[in-house]
Design an enzyme around this catalytic site. Structure first.
Site: not given
Length: 432
Positions: A319-321, A410
């Site tokens: 996720e993200c980072g 994502t």
């Protein structure tokens, strides 16, 4: 029905000092030997780190949409059965957002303490307090606290400006040296503030001089529980990247993995640690990889172990980072490009302007999965989305969800208890 003293800490806007005041209250009452349970309204990872340090217990999210009314009710009922005090920190201004902090306070009849940053303000303080107290009749209002007060004379003017019928709870001074440091995503992480405990103790000392040193009124909460989730991850071994680069994790998400039968361990990419060799699935959460990009790029042991995990076609949820870490490169805010793991094609670039902030919903084969997004990077990738989330209130197109081999990646931070079956599918490497 369980009853417990409870207070909702709202504000006139963001950056008024809600977290400082909530943490001060938590630390003050914990020092009195009371069991304090603190909740944070909405999607947030940074404020809960500070609040957990202040009260000594994990801080869970409450949100009528992302978490859901029934789950909020069950968490509050559990806290009321176990604790001597419940504190709920709001988000943004009291009436901002859909659903808002005010909606949550009204839903559970928790009285609101409004924190107002009084810098650059005198008699207008009374008008703002009056508006917050009277804007909605269904929101129980406890009182108002002035923050960042410049002097004794300033405090006197603020107190005199409060209309009859409103409780003035006192003030916190600029001189108290209790403000919490911030960076681009919000507050600095708790583990990065060397003086945090001393700062929290000063905040507790300051709050003790106000009328908030005593317990607020008891609130009656409906007795409710949630059914245990099905054991869809029985025997699965999940390793979670967890350090100051990867720390944006909902406690409720980890609780769910364990409740579904998984065993959970952690490892630190910053310390160049490998995940356990027998790991079935990796979870790479969001955080601040951009602040540690040179170290992450050079840590060969973690790099090799994750690439081997991927080569064996084992599951990765990023996720993200965590997703940025899997890409070919990450360009920092100064324009320097750094090699990342290279297991997903694409390049991310940090920018000073917020790229996206929104509540998200992902329509999966198992139903709706809720969450949010908040990032300052942009992504250039040839990957095509398997699914695309939507904005939770407007329905506008949101974040893409990418699938490559058994990697799911994502920008969306999902709240897994909103859909345990979808969360289990992620960690089994199944298509959503």
């Amino acid at each position: 029905m369980p009853r417990c003293p409870a207070l909702f800490i709202g504000a006139s806007a963001s950056h008024q000092g809600k977290t400082t005041v909530t943490a001060a209250l938590a630390r003050h009452h914990a020092r009195q030997g009371r069991r304090v349970r603190v909740f944070k309204t909405g999607p947030d990872f940074l404020d809960p780190m500070i609040l957990e340090r202040a009260c000594g217990s994990p801080v869970y999210s409450l949100h009528l949409s992302m978490v859901g009314l029934d789950a909020c009710r069950a968490m509050l009922a559990k806290a009321a059965r176990e604790a001597d005090l419940i504190l709920i920190e709001g988000v943004m201004g009291l009436f901002d957002g859909t659903p808002s902090s005010a909606d949550l306070a009204a839903a559970f009849n928790v009285p609101v303490l409004a924190v107002i940053g009084a810098h650059g303000m005198a008699q207008t303080f009374g008008a703002v307090a009056f508006g917050l107290a009277r804007y909605r009749t269904d929101v129980p209002f406890y009182g108002v606290l002035a923050n960042r007060v410049a002097s004794a004379r300033h405090a006197q003017m603020l107190a005199e400006a409060i209309p009859d019928g409103l409780r003035y709870c006192g003030h916190l001074s600029n001189a108290d040296d209790i403000a919490l440091p911030e960076r681009h995503l919000g507050l600095t992480q708790a583990q990065e503030i060397a003086s945090l405990d001393a700062r929290l103790d000063r905040a507790a000392d300051a709050i003790a001089t106000t009328s908030l040193g005593e317990l607020p009124p008891r609130v009656e909460f409906e007795d409710a529980t949630l059914d245990a989730p099905p054991r869809l991850l029985d025997g699965m071994r999940i390793a979670i990247a967890r350090d100051t680069a990867f720390s944006f994790i909902y406690p409720a998400n980890i609780d769910l993995l364990i409740a579904m039968g998984a065993s959970v361990t952690t490892f630190s990419p910053l310390a160049d640690e490998p995940p356990p060799a027998d790991t079935d699935a990796l979870y790479l959460p969001g955080g601040y990889p951009e602040l540690h990009v040179a170290t992450l790029a050079s840590n060969a042991c973690t790099r090799a172990s994750i690439k081997e995990h991927v080569a064996r076609e084992r599951v990765v949820v990023a996720e993200c980072g965590g997703m940025l870490y899997l890409l070919d490169t990450l360009t920092d805010i100064e324009g320097n490009r750094h090699a990342m793991l290279g297991v997903l094609p694409g390049n991310a670039t940090m920018q000073r302007r917020l790229a996206r902030l929104a509540m998200q919903r992902l329509d999966t084969a198992h139903g709706m999965l809720t969450g949010h997004t908040f990032h300052y990077s942009t992504l250039d990738t040839p990957m095509q989305p398997q699914l695309t989330a939507t904005h939770a209130t407007t329905g506008a197109a949101g974040e893409a969800l990418y699938r490559q081999s058994r990697i799911t990646a994502t920008y969306m931070h999902a709240y897994w208890p909103s859909n345990p079956a979808a969360a289990a599918a992620l960690f089994r490497g199944e298509s959503l």
